[in-house]
Structures are given as structure tokens and as C-alpha cells.
Design a protein around this motif. Structure first.
Motif, PDB file in Angstrom:
ATOM      1  N   VAL A 261     -90.035  11.160  28.186  1.00  0.00           N
ATOM      2  CA  VAL A 261     -90.320  10.847  26.784  1.00  0.00           C
ATOM      3  C   VAL A 261     -89.176  10.039  26.176  1.00  0.00           C
ATOM      4  O   VAL A 261     -89.408   9.037  25.492  1.00  0.00           O
ATOM      5  CB  VAL A 261     -90.579  12.136  25.979  1.00  0.00           C
ATOM      6  N   ILE A 262     -87.944  10.435  26.432  1.00  0.00           N
ATOM      7  CA  ILE A 262     -86.788   9.713  25.899  1.00  0.00           C
ATOM      8  C   ILE A 262     -86.749   8.288  26.453  1.00  0.00           C
ATOM      9  O   ILE A 262     -86.466   7.324  25.721  1.00  0.00           O
ATOM     10  CB  ILE A 262     -85.475  10.463  26.213  1.00  0.00           C
ATOM     11  N   LYS A 263     -87.070   8.113  27.729  1.00  0.00           N
ATOM     12  CA  LYS A 263     -87.103   6.776  28.325  1.00  0.00           C
ATOM     13  C   LYS A 263     -88.164   5.909  27.651  1.00  0.00           C
ATOM     14  O   LYS A 263     -87.939   4.716  27.401  1.00  0.00           O
ATOM     15  CB  LYS A 263     -87.384   6.846  29.824  1.00  0.00           C
ATOM     16  N   LYS A 264     -89.314   6.469  27.352  1.00  0.00           N
ATOM     17  CA  LYS A 264     -90.374   5.701  26.694  1.00  0.00           C
ATOM     18  C   LYS A 264     -89.919   5.247  25.301  1.00  0.00           C
ATOM     19  O   LYS A 264     -90.209   4.120  24.893  1.00  0.00           O
ATOM     20  CB  LYS A 264     -91.663   6.500  26.643  1.00  0.00           C
ATOM     21  N   ILE A 265     -89.223   6.101  24.586  1.00  0.00           N
ATOM     22  CA  ILE A 265     -88.662   5.715  23.288  1.00  0.00           C
ATOM     23  C   ILE A 265     -87.667   4.570  23.486  1.00  0.00           C
ATOM     24  O   ILE A 265     -87.667   3.593  22.735  1.00  0.00           O
ATOM     25  CB  ILE A 265     -87.995   6.918  22.594  1.00  0.00           C
ATOM     26  N   ALA A 266     -86.822   4.679  24.506  1.00  0.00           N
ATOM     27  CA  ALA A 266     -85.820   3.645  24.790  1.00  0.00           C
ATOM     28  C   ALA A 266     -86.474   2.307  25.124  1.00  0.00           C
ATOM     29  O   ALA A 266     -86.064   1.260  24.610  1.00  0.00           O
ATOM     30  CB  ALA A 266     -84.903   4.096  25.932  1.00  0.00           C
ATOM     31  N   TYR A 267     -87.491   2.330  25.985  1.00  0.00           N
ATOM     32  CA  TYR A 267     -88.187   1.083  26.329  1.00  0.00           C
ATOM     33  C   TYR A 267     -88.829   0.463  25.083  1.00  0.00           C
ATOM     34  O   TYR A 267     -88.790  -0.747  24.893  1.00  0.00           O
ATOM     35  CB  TYR A 267     -89.252   1.323  27.405  1.00  0.00           C
ATOM     36  N   ALA A 268     -89.414   1.284  24.228  1.00  0.00           N
ATOM     37  CA  ALA A 268     -90.043   0.779  23.007  1.00  0.00           C
ATOM     38  C   ALA A 268     -89.002   0.172  22.059  1.00  0.00           C
ATOM     39  O   ALA A 268     -89.233  -0.891  21.472  1.00  0.00           O
ATOM     40  CB  ALA A 268     -90.809   1.903  22.305  1.00  0.00           C
ATOM     41  N   LEU A 269     -87.852   0.819  21.908  1.00  0.00           N
ATOM     42  CA  LEU A 269     -86.790   0.279  21.056  1.00  0.00           C
ATOM     43  C   LEU A 269     -86.262  -1.050  21.589  1.00  0.00           C
ATOM     44  O   LEU A 269     -85.997  -1.974  20.819  1.00  0.00           O
ATOM     45  CB  LEU A 269     -85.627   1.267  20.946  1.00  0.00           C
TER      46      LEU A 269
ATOM     47  N   MET B  55     -74.791   1.253  13.959  1.00  0.00           N
ATOM     48  CA  MET B  55     -76.035   2.013  14.066  1.00  0.00           C
ATOM     49  C   MET B  55     -77.147   1.384  13.239  1.00  0.00           C
ATOM     50  O   MET B  55     -76.908   0.846  12.167  1.00  0.00           O
ATOM     51  CB  MET B  55     -75.810   3.456  13.619  1.00  0.00           C
ATOM     52  N   LYS B  56     -78.366   1.469  13.770  1.00  0.00           N
ATOM     53  CA  LYS B  56     -79.566   1.008  13.083  1.00  0.00           C
ATOM     54  C   LYS B  56     -80.507   2.183  12.908  1.00  0.00           C
ATOM     55  O   LYS B  56     -80.416   3.171  13.631  1.00  0.00           O
ATOM     56  CB  LYS B  56     -80.267  -0.083  13.890  1.00  0.00           C
TER      57      LYS B  56
ATOM     58  N   ILE C  13     -82.608  11.278  10.306  1.00  0.00           N
ATOM     59  CA  ILE C  13     -83.552  11.654  11.354  1.00  0.00           C
ATOM     60  C   ILE C  13     -83.255  10.953  12.672  1.00  0.00           C
ATOM     61  O   ILE C  13     -83.251  11.576  13.731  1.00  0.00           O
ATOM     62  CB  ILE C  13     -85.008  11.341  10.928  1.00  0.00           C
ATOM     63  N   PHE C  14     -83.007   9.627  12.625  1.00  0.00           N
ATOM     64  CA  PHE C  14     -82.851   8.875  13.861  1.00  0.00           C
ATOM     65  C   PHE C  14     -82.024   7.620  13.623  1.00  0.00           C
ATOM     66  O   PHE C  14     -82.237   6.901  12.648  1.00  0.00           O
ATOM     67  CB  PHE C  14     -84.227   8.477  14.418  1.00  0.00           C
ATOM     68  N   GLN C  15     -81.079   7.368  14.540  1.00  0.00           N
ATOM     69  CA  GLN C  15     -80.275   6.151  14.544  1.00  0.00           C
ATOM     70  C   GLN C  15     -80.133   5.688  15.991  1.00  0.00           C
ATOM     71  O   GLN C  15     -80.217   6.501  16.914  1.00  0.00           O
ATOM     72  CB  GLN C  15     -78.869   6.416  14.005  1.00  0.00           C
ATOM     73  N   TYR C  16     -79.876   4.390  16.162  1.00  0.00           N
ATOM     74  CA  TYR C  16     -79.683   3.879  17.518  1.00  0.00           C
ATOM     75  C   TYR C  16     -78.793   2.650  17.496  1.00  0.00           C
ATOM     76  O   TYR C  16     -78.602   2.016  16.457  1.00  0.00           O
ATOM     77  CB  TYR C  16     -81.018   3.554  18.183  1.00  0.00           C
ATOM     78  N   SER C  17     -78.258   2.320  18.665  1.00  0.00           N
ATOM     79  CA  SER C  17     -77.434   1.129  18.815  1.00  0.00           C
ATOM     80  C   SER C  17     -77.454   0.696  20.277  1.00  0.00           C
ATOM     81  O   SER C  17     -77.349   1.536  21.177  1.00  0.00           O
ATOM     82  CB  SER C  17     -75.998   1.412  18.388  1.00  0.00           C
ATOM     83  N   PHE C  18     -77.592  -0.608  20.489  1.00  0.00           N
ATOM     84  CA  PHE C  18     -77.493  -1.170  21.837  1.00  0.00           C
ATOM     85  C   PHE C  18     -76.078  -1.691  22.047  1.00  0.00           C
ATOM     86  O   PHE C  18     -75.466  -2.222  21.124  1.00  0.00           O
ATOM     87  CB  PHE C  18     -78.495  -2.315  22.041  1.00  0.00           C
TER      88      PHE C  18
ATOM     89  N   GLN D 241     -77.774  -3.424  29.065  1.00  0.00           N
ATOM     90  CA  GLN D 241     -77.318  -2.896  27.792  1.00  0.00           C
ATOM     91  C   GLN D 241     -77.532  -1.397  27.785  1.00  0.00           C
ATOM     92  O   GLN D 241     -78.592  -0.917  28.191  1.00  0.00           O
ATOM     93  CB  GLN D 241     -78.097  -3.524  26.633  1.00  0.00           C
ATOM     94  N   ALA D 242     -76.545  -0.684  27.334  1.00  0.00           N
ATOM     95  CA  ALA D 242     -76.698   0.757  27.156  1.00  0.00           C
ATOM     96  C   ALA D 242     -77.291   0.983  25.768  1.00  0.00           C
ATOM     97  O   ALA D 242     -77.115   0.164  24.868  1.00  0.00           O
ATOM     98  CB  ALA D 242     -75.350   1.457  27.278  1.00  0.00           C
ATOM     99  N   LEU D 243     -77.972   2.069  25.606  1.00  0.00           N
ATOM    100  CA  LEU D 243     -78.567   2.434  24.324  1.00  0.00           C
ATOM    101  C   LEU D 243     -78.046   3.800  23.920  1.00  0.00           C
ATOM    102  O   LEU D 243     -78.090   4.746  24.709  1.00  0.00           O
ATOM    103  CB  LEU D 243     -80.095   2.469  24.440  1.00  0.00           C
ATOM    104  N   PHE D 244     -77.537   3.883  22.704  1.00  0.00           N
ATOM    105  CA  PHE D 244     -77.151   5.180  22.143  1.00  0.00           C
ATOM    106  C   PHE D 244     -78.183   5.560  21.102  1.00  0.00           C
ATOM    107  O   PHE D 244     -78.524   4.753  20.228  1.00  0.00           O
ATOM    108  CB  PHE D 244     -75.757   5.115  21.501  1.00  0.00           C
ATOM    109  N   MET D 245     -78.729   6.768  21.198  1.00  0.00           N
ATOM    110  CA  MET D 245     -79.685   7.275  20.215  1.00  0.00           C
ATOM    111  C   MET D 245     -79.166   8.596  19.672  1.00  0.00           C
ATOM    112  O   MET D 245     -78.651   9.428  20.425  1.00  0.00           O
ATOM    113  CB  MET D 245     -81.062   7.491  20.849  1.00  0.00           C
ATOM    114  N   LEU D 246     -79.314   8.765  18.366  1.00  0.00           N
ATOM    115  CA  LEU D 246     -78.882   9.999  17.715  1.00  0.00           C
ATOM    116  C   LEU D 246     -80.038  10.546  16.894  1.00  0.00           C
ATOM    117  O   LEU D 246     -80.514   9.892  15.960  1.00  0.00           O
ATOM    118  CB  LEU D 246     -77.674   9.737  16.819  1.00  0.00           C
ATOM    119  N   PHE D 247     -80.507  11.736  17.255  1.00  0.00           N
ATOM    120  CA  PHE D 247     -81.585  12.402  16.540  1.00  0.00           C
ATOM    121  C   PHE D 247     -80.991  13.471  15.630  1.00  0.00           C
ATOM    122  O   PHE D 247     -80.123  14.242  16.043  1.00  0.00           O
ATOM    123  CB  PHE D 247     -82.551  13.067  17.523  1.00  0.00           C
ATOM    124  N   TYR D 248     -81.453  13.529  14.397  1.00  0.00           N
ATOM    125  CA  TYR D 248     -81.089  14.576  13.440  1.00  0.00           C
ATOM    126  C   TYR D 248     -79.585  14.788  13.297  1.00  0.00           C
ATOM    127  O   TYR D 248     -79.117  15.903  13.166  1.00  0.00           O
ATOM    128  CB  TYR D 248     -81.790  15.888  13.789  1.00  0.00           C
ATOM    129  N   GLU D 249     -78.829  13.729  13.322  1.00  0.00           N
ATOM    130  CA  GLU D 249     -77.380  13.721  13.109  1.00  0.00           C
ATOM    131  C   GLU D 249     -76.593  14.594  14.090  1.00  0.00           C
ATOM    132  O   GLU D 249     -75.429  14.881  13.852  1.00  0.00           O
ATOM    133  CB  GLU D 249     -77.031  14.162  11.687  1.00  0.00           C
TER     134      GLU D 249
END
Length: 114
Positions: free
Chosen positions: A12-20, A66-67, A73-78, A88-96
Motif C-alpha cells: 500500500v505504501i509503495k502504491k502511494i509512492a508511485y502515485a506521488l 516538505m509538500k 495529516i500528510f507531507q512528502y518530499s523527493f 530519487q528517494a521519497l520521504f513521507m510523513l503521516f500524522y506528524e
């Protein structure tokens, strides 16, 4: 603590990453991905192998631009780490407080949607 199906969770996390990645760059991320976090523990409360990898990346978190429209709720950065547009690495942060690094396998040349 609860037990989770780590394979399914990572999928599930990978699918979110591919979509982002597609949303951000307009093309498919042609790499197999590894999901790392320090929040999912083994039964003895230690990190698994990819959790150990996460610990080596923690020092870079504060420097990332961060974007995300709702940062509570959610932030991310490549983070691009070489000249190849897919590396590119992806950092995702859920709920701080639930962080993930998504690391591409530079040796792969196709996405792993399974």
C-alpha cells in the motif's frame, strides 16, 4: 502493539509512492521500491533490516522541503541523489509522527506494482 501483514502494508505504501511520483513528475517511477520506517518493530521491539536503514537517513529529515496541502495529516518530499530522473528517494510523513523513506533500487528498470 498489533501484528500487521508487513508485505501487504508495504504494498500500500509503495502504491502511494508511485502515485506521488507520477503526480510530481508526470511519468511512471521505473524502479522497484523498498519501504523503510522505524515505527514498525519486530516482536522483540527491535527494528527489522529496513528499519535499521531508516535510522541512517533520519539526520536529513529537517532539511527537506516538505509538500502537502494538509501537513497535519500528510507531507512528502523527493530527494534526488544522482542524475538519473528515477533515482530519487521519497520521504513521507503521516500524522506528524509516522515517517517513511521510500528507496528506489537503482539496479531495477521497471516499477513493481505487485
Amino acid at each position: 502493539a498489533i501484528q500487521i501483514d508487513r508485505f501487504r502494508f508495504d504494498k500500500v505504501i509503495k502504491k502511494i509512492a508511485y502515485a506521488l511520483f507520477y503526480k510530481e513528475f508526470g511519468f511512471t517511477w521505473e524502479r522497484a521500491l523498498t519501504v523503510t520506517t522505524n515505527q514498525i518493530k519486530m516482536s522483540d521491539m527491535s527494528n527489522d533490516d529496513v528499519g535499521e536503514m531508516f535510522e541512517t537517513l533520519v539526520e536529513h529529515i529537517d532539511k527537506l522541503p516538505m509538500k502537502g496541502n494538509n501537513p497535519l495529516i500528510f507531507q512528502y518530499s523527493f530527494l534526488k541523489f544522482n542524475s538519473d530522473k528515477f533515482d530519487q528517494a521519497l520521504f513521507m510523513l503521516f500524522y506528524e509522527g509516522f515517517p517513511f523513506w521510500i528507496i528506489p533500487d537503482a539496479k531495477s528498470n521497471q516499477a513493481d506494482f505487485n
